[in-house]
Design an enzyme around this catalytic site. Structure first.
Site, short mmCIF file in Angstrom:
data_model
loop_
_atom_site.label_atom_id
_atom_site.label_comp_id
_atom_site.label_asym_id
_atom_site.label_seq_id
_atom_site.Cartn_x
_atom_site.Cartn_y
_atom_site.Cartn_z
N PRO A 295 41.32 34.30 45.37
CA PRO A 295 41.69 33.13 44.56
C PRO A 295 43.20 32.97 44.54
CG PRO A 295 41.07 34.95 43.14
CD PRO A 295 40.78 35.39 44.53
N VAL B 124 46.26 30.10 43.30
CA VAL B 124 46.60 28.85 42.64
C VAL B 124 47.21 27.88 43.64
CG1 VAL B 124 48.06 27.78 40.87
CG2 VAL B 124 46.89 29.94 40.40
N GLU C 109 42.14 29.74 40.29
CA GLU C 109 41.79 29.91 38.89
C GLU C 109 41.82 28.57 38.17
OE1 GLU C 109 43.37 32.32 34.91
OE2 GLU C 109 44.78 31.71 36.48
N GLN D 298 36.34 30.96 40.15
CA GLN D 298 37.14 31.81 39.27
C GLN D 298 37.68 30.99 38.10
OE1 GLN D 298 41.30 33.43 39.76
NE2 GLN D 298 40.19 35.36 39.93
N CYS E 167 45.85 38.04 36.88
CA CYS E 167 47.05 37.23 37.09
C CYS E 167 48.13 37.56 36.07
CB CYS E 167 46.70 35.75 37.01
SG CYS E 167 48.14 34.68 37.29
N GLY F 265 46.82 43.80 49.96
CA GLY F 265 47.30 44.47 51.17
C GLY F 265 48.09 43.60 52.13
N ALA G 104 44.83 37.46 50.33
CA ALA G 104 45.49 36.32 49.71
C ALA G 104 46.58 35.77 50.63
CB ALA G 104 46.07 36.71 48.35
#
Length: 484
Positions: free
Chosen positions: A17, A19, A42, A86, A115, A209, A235
């Site tokens: 997830p 933003v 989110e 999420q 977060c 990672g 991510a």
């Protein structure tokens, strides 16, 4: 976890997830390139609870639309069995309400407990939940969800918390291997993720990672082994180039960006979000000619022109517009067939610029009904799913009236219906062009009387235009949608 078909969280590569990044185009692109599960960005519980679920027949999507008509969450059938929703929440009941709202359109529900950004923590959400294990337990038990969180300063504290959460019945847990105060530039704590993996029986998803490990597809497995996790969540490495999920190796960035733009146009993604995601991919190339064109773009069309995709934009938008027109025609035909033939119709709209301040057709109609000793007007308003426009039918003295033109709000639709009724009856509707306005004069007389009474020390009577009999009658009930 709330699911349609239970998700398996073992041996999976997952889009994390993010933003402003995890919107529909990025999620679909990640799936195309090999991601097994994708997460949306989110979304805050309170914002979602204000939304209405709308079937978008033009885009073939399910949209969750805010009162200001902004699409907060958009999804489609392609991802229904692999998208995890999420939410940001610190309240078990609100979280449950949101879960019920979206459960038929997603594969799983996730509570953000990781977060560290202020927009999340200031409401007691995200990493702020880590300081309240009782609340974490309450939310988890209420939802029976899959949760995501960061690490405590001490490994033992983190492991104990995860064990406590595991007992609530969650399906899996993702661990971002950094402390609350740490940021992406800090090394990921593989030892902490590994300690958690060894301490629980549910799947553990390793996250964090991108900086130290994941530069290409093979590195995903290296990170998984270093953490002893069941799956890996990616991510920033995916944000920079979502083809990181390809076993065969990444595609050239230009090709990836063009694929992304195709989804953005096809699913009507807002240009500011499209622009933001493309900028994350370009990174150091933002100062190139193409980067400068992207930075200057102020529409989806200009973004397409910057990437030599103007023809694609024109063709796709033409197809979508034709589909919209076809659906509108079909709906109008169906509407005409089922509509009550006794309804009197006119093609009118309410333009407040044509009326004095605080004077509306609904007020005139209400006053006329009382003068003629009719029951007050009754408004029935529906919303059309295709374009979310409104139509209202007003009933006066057992006769129904409506405008054939649909409006962007319930209030405007009701005013238009009142205009149709007033014009049919030959009654003034209060427009400036009608000359002397008796309602305004009536108000002036009442206000003057009110001032005189006050000057002479008499009891002050409330001006009659503030009383119920001079206010518009408006139902507080939700506007129903037209049946499909």
């Amino acid at each position: 976890m709330t699911v349609n078909t239970p998700l398996c969280f073992r041996g999976k590569n997952i889009l994390a997830p993010m933003v402003r990044v995890g919107t529909l185009p990025m999620r679909l692109l990640a799936l195309d390139y090999g991601a097994d599960i994708v997460y949306c960005e989110e979304l805050i519980d309170i914002k979602m609870l204000q939304c209405k679920r709308v079937i978008n027949e033009v885009l073939e999507t399910v949209d969750f639309v805010a009162p200001n008509e902004r699409v907060v969450f958009r999804t489609c059938e392609r991802e229904r069995h692999c998208v995890v929703f999420q939410m940001g929440s610190a309240d078990a009941e609100r979280a449950l309400a949101v879960a019920k709202l979206v459960e038929s359109d997603v594969a799983g529900i996730d509570i953000n407990m990781g977060c560290p950004k202020e927009y999340s923590t200031k409401g007691g959400m995200g990493a702020a939940l880590l300081s309240d294990p009782d609340k974490i337990e309450s939310v988890s038990i209420t939802l029976w969800l899959r949760s995501c969180h960061s690490s405590y300063p001490q490994v033992e504290d983190t492991v104990n918390l995860v064990k406590r959460i595991e007992k609530t019945g969650i399906a899996a847990i993702a661990v971002h291997g950094r402390k609350k105060e740490e940021r992406p530039q800090h090394p990921v704590h593989c030892d902490v993720i590994k300690a958690i993996s060894e301490a629980v029986s549910i799947p553990v998803i390793a996250n964090g990672g991108s900086h130290d490990f994941i530069k290409e597809y093979m590195d995903i497995e290296t990170f998984r082994k270093a953490t002893d996790a069941s799956s890996v969540m990616i991510a920033r490495a995916a944000m920079w180039n979502p083809s990181i999920f390809r076993k065969e190796g990444p595609f050239p960035l230009k090709e990836v960006m063009q694929d992304y733009i195709k989804y953005a146009v096809r699913y009507d993604n807002h240009y500011t979000n499209t622009k933001y995601c493309l900028c994350q991919m370009l990174r150091e190339q933002l100062e190139t000619t193409q980067g400068k064109k992207l930075h200057a773009a102020q529409s989806t069309q200009e973004i397409c022109e910057a990437f030599e995709m103007a023809d694609f934009y024109e063709e796709t938008t033409a197809v979508l517009e034709a589909k919209k027109t076809s659906l509108e025609t079909k709906i109008q035909d169906e509407d005409d067939q089922i509509e009550d033939p006794d309804v009197i119709k006119m093609a009118v709209r309410f333009d407040k610029r044509e009326y004095p301040p605080q004077i509306t057709p609904k007020m005139y109609l209400l006053e006329w009904c009382r003068k003629e000793k009719h029951p007050q007007p009754v408004y029935e308003t529906v919303q059309r799913p295709l374009d979310r426009l409104f139509c209202s039918v007003v009933t006066v003295a057992d006769q129904k009236y409506r405008s054939t033109l649909w409006d962007k709000s319930k209030k405007l639709a009701e005013q238009a219906a009142a205009i149709v009724c007033l014009r049919t009856l030959g009654v003034p509707e209060g427009k400036l062009c009608e000359g002397e306005n008796h309602l305004i004069n009536k108000r002036k007389r009442e206000d003057l009387e009110h001032l005189n009474n006050r000057d002479h020390g008499k009891d002050i009577a409330e001006p009659s235009h503030k009383k119920a009999n001079f206010t518009e009658e408006t139902s507080d009930m939700n506007v129903p949608q037209m049946p499909r």
